[in-house]
Design a protein around this motif. Structure first.
Motif, PDB file in Angstrom:
ATOM      1  N   ALA A 109       0.851  -1.205   0.000  1.00 18.26           N
ATOM      2  CA  ALA A 109       0.000   0.000   0.000  1.00 18.26           C
ATOM      3  C   ALA A 109       0.880   1.247   0.000  1.00 18.26           C
ATOM      4  CB  ALA A 109      -0.901   0.003   1.227  1.00 18.26           C
ATOM      5  N   GLY A 110       0.440   2.263  -0.729  1.00 15.54           N
ATOM      6  CA  GLY A 110       1.247   3.475  -0.848  1.00 15.54           C
ATOM      7  C   GLY A 110       0.989   4.476   0.273  1.00 15.54           C
ATOM      8  N   LEU A 111       1.749   5.539   0.207  1.00 11.99           N
ATOM      9  CA  LEU A 111       1.703   6.604   1.208  1.00 11.99           C
ATOM     10  C   LEU A 111       0.326   7.261   1.297  1.00 11.99           C
ATOM     11  CD1 LEU A 111       3.228   8.530   3.162  1.00 11.99           C
ATOM     12  CD2 LEU A 111       3.891   9.864   1.153  1.00 11.99           C
ATOM     13  N   GLN A 112      -0.384   7.358   0.172  1.00 18.45           N
ATOM     14  CA  GLN A 112      -1.689   8.056   0.163  1.00 18.45           C
ATOM     15  C   GLN A 112      -2.678   7.445   1.153  1.00 18.45           C
ATOM     16  OE1 GLN A 112      -2.458   7.899  -4.209  1.00 18.45           O
ATOM     17  NE2 GLN A 112      -3.481   9.853  -3.823  1.00 18.45           N
ATOM     18  N   HIS A 113      -2.711   6.110   1.212  1.00 21.25           N
ATOM     19  CA  HIS A 113      -3.628   5.436   2.139  1.00 21.25           C
ATOM     20  C   HIS A 113      -3.287   5.801   3.586  1.00 21.25           C
ATOM     21  CE1 HIS A 113      -6.423   2.854  -0.003  1.00 21.25           C
ATOM     22  NE2 HIS A 113      -5.475   2.417  -0.792  1.00 21.25           N
ATOM     23  N   TYR A 114      -1.997   5.796   3.894  1.00 21.30           N
ATOM     24  CA  TYR A 114      -1.553   6.115   5.257  1.00 21.30           C
ATOM     25  C   TYR A 114      -1.945   7.547   5.633  1.00 21.30           C
ATOM     26  CZ  TYR A 114       1.611   7.356   9.069  1.00 21.30           C
ATOM     27  OH  TYR A 114       2.121   7.821  10.257  1.00 21.30           O
ATOM     28  N   LEU A 115      -1.616   8.489   4.763  1.00 25.83           N
ATOM     29  CA  LEU A 115      -1.890   9.907   5.065  1.00 25.83           C
ATOM     30  C   LEU A 115      -3.388  10.170   5.188  1.00 25.83           C
ATOM     31  CD1 LEU A 115       0.712  11.668   2.735  1.00 25.83           C
ATOM     32  CD2 LEU A 115       0.871  11.328   5.213  1.00 25.83           C
ATOM     33  N   LEU A 116      -4.174   9.523   4.335  1.00 23.11           N
ATOM     34  CA  LEU A 116      -5.628   9.710   4.379  1.00 23.11           C
ATOM     35  C   LEU A 116      -6.189   9.217   5.711  1.00 23.11           C
ATOM     36  CD1 LEU A 116      -8.272  10.462   2.840  1.00 23.11           C
ATOM     37  CD2 LEU A 116      -8.391   8.053   2.169  1.00 23.11           C
ATOM     38  N   LEU A 117      -5.781   8.024   6.141  1.00 22.73           N
ATOM     39  CA  LEU A 117      -6.316   7.458   7.382  1.00 22.73           C
ATOM     40  C   LEU A 117      -5.879   8.268   8.595  1.00 22.73           C
ATOM     41  CD1 LEU A 117      -7.923   5.292   8.859  1.00 22.73           C
ATOM     42  CD2 LEU A 117      -5.848   3.878   8.898  1.00 22.73           C
ATOM     43  N   VAL A 118      -4.609   8.639   8.644  1.00 25.41           N
ATOM     44  CA  VAL A 118      -4.124   9.424   9.792  1.00 25.41           C
ATOM     45  C   VAL A 118      -4.852  10.772   9.862  1.00 25.41           C
ATOM     46  CG1 VAL A 118      -2.112  10.623  10.772  1.00 25.41           C
ATOM     47  CG2 VAL A 118      -1.879   8.291   9.924  1.00 25.41           C
ATOM     48  N   GLY A 119      -5.036  11.402   8.701  1.00 25.91           N
ATOM     49  CA  GLY A 119      -5.744  12.682   8.663  1.00 25.91           C
ATOM     50  C   GLY A 119      -7.185  12.548   9.126  1.00 25.91           C
ATOM     51  N   ALA A 120      -7.849  11.460   8.710  1.00 26.33           N
ATOM     52  CA  ALA A 120      -9.247  11.249   9.094  1.00 26.33           C
ATOM     53  C   ALA A 120      -9.369  10.967  10.591  1.00 26.33           C
ATOM     54  CB  ALA A 120      -9.840  10.099   8.280  1.00 26.33           C
ATOM     55  N   LEU A 121      -8.462  10.165  11.142  1.00 28.91           N
ATOM     56  CA  LEU A 121      -8.506   9.868  12.581  1.00 28.91           C
ATOM     57  C   LEU A 121      -8.208  11.123  13.405  1.00 28.91           C
ATOM     58  CD1 LEU A 121      -6.732   6.384  12.613  1.00 28.91           C
ATOM     59  CD2 LEU A 121      -9.155   6.828  13.076  1.00 28.91           C
ATOM     60  N   ARG A 122      -7.271  11.928  12.932  1.00 25.37           N
ATOM     61  CA  ARG A 122      -6.948  13.176  13.644  1.00 25.37           C
ATOM     62  C   ARG A 122      -8.165  14.100  13.654  1.00 25.37           C
ATOM     63  NH1 ARG A 122      -3.294  15.414  10.282  1.00 25.37           N
ATOM     64  NH2 ARG A 122      -1.565  14.240  11.175  1.00 25.37           N
ATOM     65  N   SER A 123      -8.820  14.216  12.505  1.00 20.16           N
ATOM     66  CA  SER A 123     -10.003  15.064  12.381  1.00 20.16           C
ATOM     67  C   SER A 123     -11.126  14.568  13.294  1.00 20.16           C
ATOM     68  CB  SER A 123     -10.455  15.073  10.918  1.00 20.16           C
ATOM     69  OG  SER A 123     -11.638  15.804  10.773  1.00 20.16           O
ATOM     70  N   LEU A 124     -11.285  13.243  13.352  1.00 13.81           N
ATOM     71  CA  LEU A 124     -12.300  12.625  14.208  1.00 13.81           C
ATOM     72  C   LEU A 124     -12.002  12.913  15.685  1.00 13.81           C
ATOM     73  CD1 LEU A 124     -14.702  10.844  13.429  1.00 13.81           C
ATOM     74  CD2 LEU A 124     -13.227   8.852  13.730  1.00 13.81           C
ATOM     75  N   ALA A 125     -10.740  12.741  16.076  1.00  9.22           N
ATOM     76  CA  ALA A 125     -10.340  12.963  17.474  1.00  9.22           C
ATOM     77  C   ALA A 125     -10.578  14.416  17.888  1.00  9.22           C
ATOM     78  CB  ALA A 125      -8.873  12.591  17.674  1.00  9.22           C
ATOM     79  N   LYS A 126     -10.384  15.337  16.940  1.00  8.60           N
ATOM     80  CA  LYS A 126     -10.567  16.766  17.243  1.00  8.60           C
ATOM     81  C   LYS A 126     -12.010  17.213  17.054  1.00  8.60           C
ATOM     82  CE  LYS A 126      -5.949  18.393  15.958  1.00  8.60           C
ATOM     83  NZ  LYS A 126      -5.204  19.168  14.942  1.00  8.60           N
ATOM     84  N   ALA A 127     -12.881  16.295  16.631  1.00  9.40           N
ATOM     85  CA  ALA A 127     -14.300  16.595  16.396  1.00  9.40           C
ATOM     86  C   ALA A 127     -14.479  17.765  15.427  1.00  9.40           C
ATOM     87  CB  ALA A 127     -15.010  16.883  17.718  1.00  9.40           C
TER      88      ALA A 127
END
Length: 245
Positions: A109-127
């Motif tokens: 899996a490439g970098l895009q999948h990693y960055l997308l998931l980390v960004g989404a989890l960060r956004s979720l954690a910050k509501a």
């Protein structure tokens, strides 16, 4: 390079191994999906173990093993777990995200999948947004990275320019013109298609401007599209709390 390597990774899931160890499945920045053993983490209230819970992002040192790698060190980069686990809608959304990431990625899996998931989890954690919107946007983008970008404007079959198409056929890749729409194909109103396009593009003002009915219809489309492409459905999707605060 020796048998040891470093990488950043987000934890997708864990399961027990023996009395004290845990197998950790992670999506990493440089090495795709990794399965590795964290030794001794279940013996005590281990700080090491706390950094290797689902939704956590860590800087790792790993030893390359034959079948499973071994995690030697873990330093927390993003401790999103606590803010997510304490809130049921966020927790159910995050659980569906990591299950989707697990199913959509492998060791290359490439970098895009990693960055997308980390960004989404960060956004979720910050509501930052309603959890259901964050999840739907993540799923549409993750499927797009995997090669299944849905079309919400132009005909997915003929390429005929939209807007104006309303028949939506999951199996054909999105909206289709009346000329190729199968009989009885479900129809989506322009508001729902606009909300879906906004979720795919990360246009949050438009996505958040949608009313409850439109959001619910858009979520149904995202769920159907995701389930179709993942063949076996996402188990966690049925538990997602869609309450709009």
């Amino acid at each position: 390079m020796g048998m040891t390597y470093r990488d950043e990774a987000v934890v997708l899931r864990t399961h027990k191994l023996g009395e004290a160890d845990r197998i950790v499945t992670m999506l990493s920045r440089k090495h795709g999906k990794i399965r590795a053993v964290a030794k001794g983490v279940r013996r005590t209230a281990s700080r090491f173990g706390a950094r290797l819970e689902p939704f956590m992002v860590a800087d790792l040192q790993l030893y390359k093993g034959r079948s499973l790698d071994i995690i030697q060190q873990a330093e927390s980069i993003g401790a999103y777990g606590a803010d997510i686990v304490d809130d049921y809608p966020r927790f159910t959304a995050a659980t569906a995200m990591v299950e989707a990431a697990d199913r959509l990625t492998d060791h290359d899996a490439g970098l895009q999948h990693y960055l997308l998931l980390v960004g989404a989890l960060r956004s979720l954690a910050k509501a930052e947004h309603a959890p259901g919107l964050t999840l739907d946007s993540y799923l549409l983008r993750a499927l797009s990275i995997a090669g299944w970008a849905p079309s919400f404007v132009d005909c997915a079959v003929t390429g005929e320019a939209g807007p104006g198409h309303s028949a939506f056929v999951v199996q054909l890749g999105g909206v289709v013109s009346d000329a190729v729409a199968p009989p009885g194909a479900p129809r989506l109103d322009p508001g729902t298609l606009g909300a879906l396009a906004a979720l795919l593009a990360g246009d949050w003002p438009t996505a958040e401007g949608a009313d409850e009915r439109t959001r619910a219809q858009a979520s149904g489309v995202v769920a159907a599209y995701t389930q179709f492409h993942l063949e076996r459905g996402l188990r966690s999707l049925q538990h997602v709390d869609r309450t709009i605060a």
